[in-house]
Design a protein around this motif. Structure first.
Motif, PDB file in Angstrom:
ATOM      1  N   ALA A   1       0.861  -1.172   0.000  1.00 31.13           N
ATOM      2  CA  ALA A   1       0.000   0.000   0.000  1.00 31.13           C
ATOM      3  C   ALA A   1       0.895   1.219   0.000  1.00 31.13           C
ATOM      4  O   ALA A   1       1.951   1.227   0.642  1.00 31.13           O
ATOM      5  CB  ALA A   1      -0.877   0.005   1.246  1.00 31.13           C
ATOM      6  N   LEU A   2       0.516   2.230  -0.714  1.00 35.85           N
ATOM      7  CA  LEU A   2       1.278   3.476  -0.701  1.00 35.85           C
ATOM      8  C   LEU A   2       0.377   4.626  -1.098  1.00 35.85           C
ATOM      9  O   LEU A   2      -0.697   4.416  -1.661  1.00 35.85           O
ATOM     10  CB  LEU A   2       2.498   3.384  -1.619  1.00 35.85           C
ATOM     11  N   THR A   3       0.826   5.836  -0.770  1.00 40.75           N
ATOM     12  CA  THR A   3       0.074   7.009  -1.187  1.00 40.75           C
ATOM     13  C   THR A   3       0.729   7.614  -2.418  1.00 40.75           C
ATOM     14  O   THR A   3       0.085   7.929  -3.393  1.00 40.75           O
ATOM     15  CB  THR A   3      -0.012   8.038  -0.052  1.00 40.75           C
ATOM     16  N   SER A   4       2.050   7.764  -2.349  1.00 39.97           N
ATOM     17  CA  SER A   4       2.754   8.188  -3.556  1.00 39.97           C
ATOM     18  C   SER A   4       4.027   7.369  -3.664  1.00 39.97           C
ATOM     19  O   SER A   4       4.667   7.057  -2.655  1.00 39.97           O
ATOM     20  CB  SER A   4       3.073   9.682  -3.509  1.00 39.97           C
ATOM     21  N   PRO A   5       4.408   6.988  -4.885  1.00 41.68           N
ATOM     22  CA  PRO A   5       5.605   6.165  -5.052  1.00 41.68           C
ATOM     23  C   PRO A   5       6.865   6.870  -4.545  1.00 41.68           C
ATOM     24  O   PRO A   5       7.732   6.230  -3.951  1.00 41.68           O
ATOM     25  CB  PRO A   5       5.683   5.950  -6.569  1.00 41.68           C
ATOM     26  N   GLU A   6       6.954   8.203  -4.749  1.00 44.21           N
ATOM     27  CA  GLU A   6       8.160   8.927  -4.305  1.00 44.21           C
ATOM     28  C   GLU A   6       8.359   8.751  -2.816  1.00 44.21           C
ATOM     29  O   GLU A   6       9.440   8.426  -2.336  1.00 44.21           O
ATOM     30  CB  GLU A   6       8.051  10.434  -4.589  1.00 44.21           C
ATOM     31  N   GLN A   7       7.262   8.987  -2.092  1.00 47.16           N
ATOM     32  CA  GLN A   7       7.350   8.908  -0.644  1.00 47.16           C
ATOM     33  C   GLN A   7       7.673   7.485  -0.191  1.00 47.16           C
ATOM     34  O   GLN A   7       8.463   7.281   0.727  1.00 47.16           O
ATOM     35  CB  GLN A   7       5.989   9.333  -0.097  1.00 47.16           C
ATOM     36  N   PHE A   8       7.068   6.528  -0.869  1.00 49.11           N
ATOM     37  CA  PHE A   8       7.318   5.119  -0.542  1.00 49.11           C
ATOM     38  C   PHE A   8       8.806   4.814  -0.689  1.00 49.11           C
ATOM     39  O   PHE A   8       9.433   4.230   0.192  1.00 49.11           O
ATOM     40  CB  PHE A   8       6.489   4.230  -1.467  1.00 49.11           C
ATOM     41  N   LEU A   9       9.374   5.252  -1.803  1.00 50.02           N
ATOM     42  CA  LEU A   9      10.780   4.946  -2.047  1.00 50.02           C
ATOM     43  C   LEU A   9      11.691   5.678  -1.070  1.00 50.02           C
ATOM     44  O   LEU A   9      12.716   5.158  -0.642  1.00 50.02           O
ATOM     45  CB  LEU A   9      11.150   5.292  -3.484  1.00 50.02           C
ATOM     46  N   ARG A  10      11.299   6.892  -0.715  1.00 47.09           N
ATOM     47  CA  ARG A  10      12.106   7.653   0.231  1.00 47.09           C
ATOM     48  C   ARG A  10      12.200   6.926   1.567  1.00 47.09           C
ATOM     49  O   ARG A  10      13.217   6.935   2.240  1.00 47.09           O
ATOM     50  CB  ARG A  10      11.480   9.029   0.442  1.00 47.09           C
ATOM     51  N   ASN A  11      11.090   6.297   1.961  1.00 47.11           N
ATOM     52  CA  ASN A  11      11.045   5.690   3.289  1.00 47.11           C
ATOM     53  C   ASN A  11      11.421   4.217   3.319  1.00 47.11           C
ATOM     54  O   ASN A  11      11.632   3.657   4.393  1.00 47.11           O
ATOM     55  CB  ASN A  11       9.636   5.820   3.873  1.00 47.11           C
ATOM     56  N   ALA A  12      11.498   3.594   2.148  1.00 48.72           N
ATOM     57  CA  ALA A  12      11.688   2.140   2.124  1.00 48.72           C
ATOM     58  C   ALA A  12      12.986   1.726   2.811  1.00 48.72           C
ATOM     59  O   ALA A  12      13.100   0.622   3.323  1.00 48.72           O
ATOM     60  CB  ALA A  12      11.659   1.629   0.687  1.00 48.72           C
ATOM     61  N   ARG A  13      13.965   2.634   2.843  1.00 50.32           N
ATOM     62  CA  ARG A  13      15.246   2.326   3.499  1.00 50.32           C
ATOM     63  C   ARG A  13      15.049   2.003   4.987  1.00 50.32           C
ATOM     64  O   ARG A  13      15.937   1.441   5.619  1.00 50.32           O
ATOM     65  CB  ARG A  13      16.203   3.512   3.343  1.00 50.32           C
ATOM     66  N   LEU A  14      13.890   2.391   5.546  1.00 48.93           N
ATOM     67  CA  LEU A  14      13.668   2.156   6.975  1.00 48.93           C
ATOM     68  C   LEU A  14      13.222   0.726   7.265  1.00 48.93           C
ATOM     69  O   LEU A  14      13.166   0.305   8.413  1.00 48.93           O
ATOM     70  CB  LEU A  14      12.610   3.130   7.507  1.00 48.93           C
ATOM     71  N   ALA A  15      12.886  -0.013   6.228  1.00 49.12           N
ATOM     72  CA  ALA A  15      12.439  -1.392   6.444  1.00 49.12           C
ATOM     73  C   ALA A  15      13.639  -2.317   6.533  1.00 49.12           C
ATOM     74  O   ALA A  15      14.688  -2.065   5.955  1.00 49.12           O
ATOM     75  CB  ALA A  15      11.528  -1.824   5.307  1.00 49.12           C
ATOM     76  N   ARG A  16      13.473  -3.391   7.266  1.00 46.38           N
ATOM     77  CA  ARG A  16      14.548  -4.351   7.402  1.00 46.38           C
ATOM     78  C   ARG A  16      13.954  -5.755   7.437  1.00 46.38           C
ATOM     79  O   ARG A  16      12.944  -5.975   8.080  1.00 46.38           O
ATOM     80  CB  ARG A  16      15.307  -4.058   8.707  1.00 46.38           C
ATOM     81  N   ASP A  17      14.600  -6.640   6.724  1.00 48.36           N
ATOM     82  CA  ASP A  17      14.096  -8.011   6.683  1.00 48.36           C
ATOM     83  C   ASP A  17      14.614  -8.761   7.909  1.00 48.36           C
ATOM     84  O   ASP A  17      15.807  -8.967   8.044  1.00 48.36           O
ATOM     85  CB  ASP A  17      14.571  -8.684   5.395  1.00 48.36           C
ATOM     86  N   ALA A  18      13.721  -9.101   8.801  1.00 49.20           N
ATOM     87  CA  ALA A  18      14.165  -9.738  10.044  1.00 49.20           C
ATOM     88  C   ALA A  18      13.371 -10.986  10.345  1.00 49.20           C
ATOM     89  O   ALA A  18      12.229 -10.920  10.775  1.00 49.20           O
ATOM     90  CB  ALA A  18      14.038  -8.757  11.199  1.00 49.20           C
ATOM     91  N   GLY A  19      13.964 -12.087  10.091  1.00 51.88           N
ATOM     92  CA  GLY A  19      13.584 -13.441  10.435  1.00 51.88           C
ATOM     93  C   GLY A  19      12.194 -13.806  10.888  1.00 51.88           C
ATOM     94  O   GLY A  19      11.201 -13.377  10.316  1.00 51.88           O
ATOM     95  N   VAL A  20      12.142 -14.577  11.933  1.00 52.83           N
ATOM     96  CA  VAL A  20      10.919 -15.280  12.301  1.00 52.83           C
ATOM     97  C   VAL A  20      10.060 -14.521  13.293  1.00 52.83           C
ATOM     98  O   VAL A  20      10.550 -13.742  14.103  1.00 52.83           O
ATOM     99  CB  VAL A  20      11.252 -16.664  12.902  1.00 52.83           C
ATOM    100  N   ALA A  21       8.774 -14.834  13.272  1.00 49.84           N
ATOM    101  CA  ALA A  21       7.844 -14.131  14.135  1.00 49.84           C
ATOM    102  C   ALA A  21       7.514 -14.955  15.360  1.00 49.84           C
ATOM    103  O   ALA A  21       7.505 -16.171  15.312  1.00 49.84           O
ATOM    104  CB  ALA A  21       6.582 -13.856  13.359  1.00 49.84           C
TER     105      ALA A  21
END
Lengths: 484, 384
Positions: free
Chosen positions: B170-190
């Motif tokens: 889900a996103l509102t604008s692609p620019e904003q999504f890409l700007r913030n995507a660096r904050l995500a991190r792939d972290a293992g198991v739940a």
């Protein structure tokens, strides 16, 4: 007598094991975060030495029915009647709408301040819970005064009596406008309120038919507003005085009769206890426990406090599985972060805008069902928005970071949409929200930082030697920080 | 009274054998087929959208809110579009607008929330399903790995038909999504379901951000306002070099219980202007032929107006399908205003799952029987 007995039973049913031991630091953190909006180190330590019963009783001992903070001055102004609004020319209409939006923001700032500083955060959490249950939006009501009056009503019965609250909400002017009952008359009853009162406010879906809605709508005809004062008025001439059949009962019902029929249904207690469970205990209610609490609640004539007491001392609430099992709402995230890190800004407008941009704008729920909550709070857009907000708050005040923030704030543009404008205002305002690591860290031992900040251990391992504000950045960026 | 019967349903071609991921399997050469879903939130009033102006019952049922015969944009001697949908008339003339009438399902539920759940999960009225119909379709026929995502939800809080899918963002604008995507991190198991959800969203962000590109600058002018922004974002996503199978945009506010006329006219104007701009933008990037746009809504509204100058929750409704590959014209069956049931509602002629089956099978060439849990007759609305 039966009611007294039921109350007694409700209290006794909690006298299980582990009631006498102290809840400890983690237990206190759990209790305070679930019943309030974040918690400070001092508060957690204060509760840590109490037993379950002592802690819960202390929370419930003093729950004010009125807000501590002074409301904005405009709430005493008479609201503008609709016929007067319609007489305005286009310019004046626009000005009035701008004023409504501005006052709506001021009203939310007032409520956020209450959540952040109230001596009874539980009162505010319950007020918010009932607002989400009897969801009403300023988008349609268009009167901050009426939204304020509804908020006062919700707080008055927040931990009072659900039956009283239901009857009062049905006559509440904001609700009468929001669900179109104000203009409902016997010649053609408007069904909107009758439908939602069954589906969303009492028995829940599947426990009534289309015919019940139509008949109930007839009973609510005539519950309307004075066109000048916008106070509730019962218009006898608009009321359908005929015989109605609602959920198998027959009579010349008015609105109050229908509400009493709905309150007498066992499904009402089950439905609301289930919702409270999701709010306070876990996303997956235990049907047997819900039934047990609902039955006792109905016998106790829907007094909210004993129900909350029973729920909060239950083993389910304190179980390991319940810890960190609930996704923080945007209000939890924004207000809770400020509370925990003792950020006390001069204005709460940026906080209000931040919660709204993350999907929760109190006084403007998306529809009458309120915010769906739970996992629905989090998708890729809102998760990134949450992380960005936290990053901004804990970036510290070094010059480099400040230039980065400034560079990110776009210049105002012609014809910019309101969301972009609010986002800009929020981003600018957040720069004034300073977190003072030096002061904050003095009050707690380093070992307590993670325990205070996270409901469960961090998902991402901490890099060796992380300390100071860097530690806070790390913890708040962790997925576990999204949970309570 | 002369009454049309557009039962082209009968002509619907039954599916022969099972189809593989035909369209998905061949993304090269510009054949990547895009579906843009437009949700009209709140229950759009279909009878004031596609108006049976020649039917005397129409004006009789709606003394206050009927649209004047003279103002209707005539499609033929029976039906016309609401005047606010003026911008869609060029599509109608170009035969790129299909109007599907009488869409609904048996035992309709008139709760907003339950009903949209039924539409989103493609369940039976009394059946409760967890996952969205598109999530199930993608689980059975995944879009190519090179795609940026199966689906993108623009500017809405819920994932709708993509709920439960693994490659939806889900996103509102692609620019904003890409700007913030660096904050995500792939972290293992739940460790618990709530945490598992968050970790899954983090992974989706990382996977999509690698392939999203927000760069395209359009000549097309997009309308102001939230819906204008949403269609602009949809156009930008359509221009993305790595494919996206489905984009969903939402226009809210259709719950018109009182004083409907002005509100509804304004909503339809936003809809018409937004969709016309979207078409122009898709033509600009040469994707109009490979895009189908389809509307949906939780229910229609009652034929008879209420005392408040509005309409209450109803059943069968009309939906619009647009695109360069669409067979323009009337489909489904016109509502029969003489045959209103005991609750004051219209009977449906087209099952909404048949509407979905059309999109799955005729647009993407994927077998709909699994995702829709049964076989539903498709509509002949696409030249695919």
């Amino acid at each position: 007598m039966r009611a007294v007995l039921a109350l007694l039973l409700l209290f006794l049913s909690l006298a299980g094991n582990a009631q006498g031991q102290a809840i400890g630091y983690d237990g206190a953190r759990h209790l305070l975060n679930r019943t309030g909006f974040g918690a400070t180190e001092a508060e957690v330590r204060d509760y840590a030495k109490l037993s379950r019963l002592q802690a819960v009783d202390r929370l419930l001992a003093d729950t004010p029915r009125v807000a501590a903070g002074k409301p904005p001055a405009f709430v005493d102004e008479p609201p503008m009647p609709f016929y007067k609004y319609r007489q305005l020319d286009d310019e004046a209409k626009k000005a009035e709408l701008r004023r409504v939006v501005e006052r709506g923001l001021i009203l939310r700032e007032w409520w956020f301040r209450e959540m952040l500083t109230s001596a009874s955060p539980l009162t505010e959490r319950m007020t918010l819970f009932w607002h989400n249950h009897f969801a009403t939006s300023q988008q349609k009501v268009r009167s901050p005064q009426l939204m304020y009056r509804q908020n006062v009503l919700l707080r008055r019965e927040a931990l009072g009596n659900f039956g009283t609250l239901l009857h009062a909400v049905a006559r509440d002017p904001a609700m009468l406008i929001y669900l179109d009952n104000a203009g409902s008359r016997r010649q053609a009853p408007n069904e909107n309120f009758a439908r939602e009162v069954m589906e969303l406010f009492t028995v829940g879906e599947g426990h009534y038919g289309e015919k019940d809605i139509k008949e109930a709508a007839r009973a609510f005809t005539g519950w309307s507003l004075d066109r000048d004062s916008l106070e509730f008025t019962n218009r006898a001439l608009w009321h359908d005085g005929g015989v109605k059949t609602v959920l198998g009962k027959q009579g010349r019902f008015d609105g109050d009769d229908v509400l009493d029929i709905l309150l007498a249904r066992p499904e009402t207690g089950t439905f609301i206890v289930g919702k409270l469970w999701k709010e306070f205990v876990s996303p997956t209610p235990d049907p047997r426990e819900v039934e047990r609490l609902a039955a006792a609640w109905r016998e106790a004539r829907y007094e909210v406090k004993p129900l909350m007491r029973a729920m909060l001392v239950s083993d389910a609430f304190w179980s390991a599985e319940a810890r960190g099992a609930i996704v923080k709402s945007p209000v939890d995230l924004v207000v809770g972060t400020m509370k925990t890190f003792e950020i006390r800004p001069a204005t709460l407008r940026p906080a209000v805008l931040a919660a709204a941009l993350l999907g929760q704008n109190p006084m403007s729920p998306p529809n009458v069902k309120g915010w769906p909550g739970g996992e629905a709070w989090i998708n890729s857009a809102t998760l990134l928005g949450r992380k960005q907000l936290l990053e901004r708050l804990f970036r510290g005040s070094d010059a480099m970071a400040m230039t980065m923030v400034a560079a990110e704030v776009p210049a105002p543009m012609e014809g910019q949409n309101p969301e972009a404008r609010f986002r800009r205002l929020m981003e600018r305002g957040m720069r004034t929200y300073a977190f003072d690591w030096e002061r904050w860290s003095k009050t707690l031992p380093p070992a307590n930082v993670e325990r205070l900040v996270l409901a469960m251990p961090a998902v991402n391992p901490m890099p060796e030697g992380t300390e100071g504000v860097e530690l806070v950045r790390h913890l708040t960026a962790d997925p576990a920080y999204q949970l309570k | 009274m002369k009454r049309r019967d557009f039962l082209r349903l009968a002509a619907a071609v039954p599916l022969a054998g099972s189809l593989g991921g035909v369209a998905f399997a061949a993304p090269a050469g510009g054949s990547r087929r895009l579906l843009i879903l437009v949700e009209l939130k709140g229950g759009n009033d279909g009878l004031n959208t596609v108006i049976p102006y020649a039917d005397p019952q129409y004006a009789r049922l709606r003394p206050r809110i009927a649209i004047d015969r003279d103002r209707v944009l005539k499609l033929d001697d029976q039906l016309g579009l609401h005047p606010s949908l003026e911008k869609l008339m060029p599509l109608w003339s170009a035969r790129e607008l299909a109007i599907v009438q009488g869409v609904g399902y048996p035992d309709p539920n008139l709760s907003h929330f339950r009903s949209i759940e039924i539409w989103d999960t493609a369940s039976k009225s009394e059946e409760y399903l967890e996952d969205g119909w598109l999530a199930r379709a993608f689980a059975a026929s995944p879009s190519p790995a090179a795609y940026a995502a199966d689906g993108v939800v623009v500017g809405a809080a819920d994932m709708g038909p993509l709920q439960g899918g693994t490659r939806a963002i889900a996103l509102t604008s692609p620019e904003q999504f890409l700007r913030n995507a660096r904050l995500a991190r792939d972290a293992g198991v739940a460790r618990n379901p709530a945490l598992a959800h968050i970790l899954r969203v983090e992974r989706e962000i990382i996977a999509s951000a690698e392939k999203l590109n927000a760069g395209h600058v359009f000549q097309t002018d997009f309308p102001q306002g939230a819906f204008g922004n949403a269609v602009k974002t949809a156009a930008q996503l359509a221009a993305n070099p790595a494919g996206i199978a489905v984009i969903r945009v939402t226009l809210g506010g259709f719950d018109t219980h009182a004083n409907q006329q002005g509100v509804h006219a304004n909503l339809l104007r936003q809809l018409g202007e937004g969709l016309a701009a979207l078409r122009e933008a898709l033509i600009e990037i040469d994707r109009w032929k490979t895009t189908t746009i389809a509307t949906y809504s939780e229910f229609g509204r009652r034929p008879k107006e209420n005392q408040s100058g509005g309409t209450d929750h109803g059943t069968a409704n009309v939906h619009l399908v647009m695109g360069g590959a669409v067979k323009g014209g009337l489909h489904g069956a016109a509502p029969n205003l003489e045959r209103i049931d005991g609750n004051g509602n219209l009977a449906h002629a087209v099952d909404f799952r048949g509407y979905y089956a059309t999109l799955l099978e005729r647009w993407w060439g994927i077998d709909s029987r699994g995702p829709l849990k049964g076989r539903f007759a498709t509509l002949d609305v696409l030249n695919a």
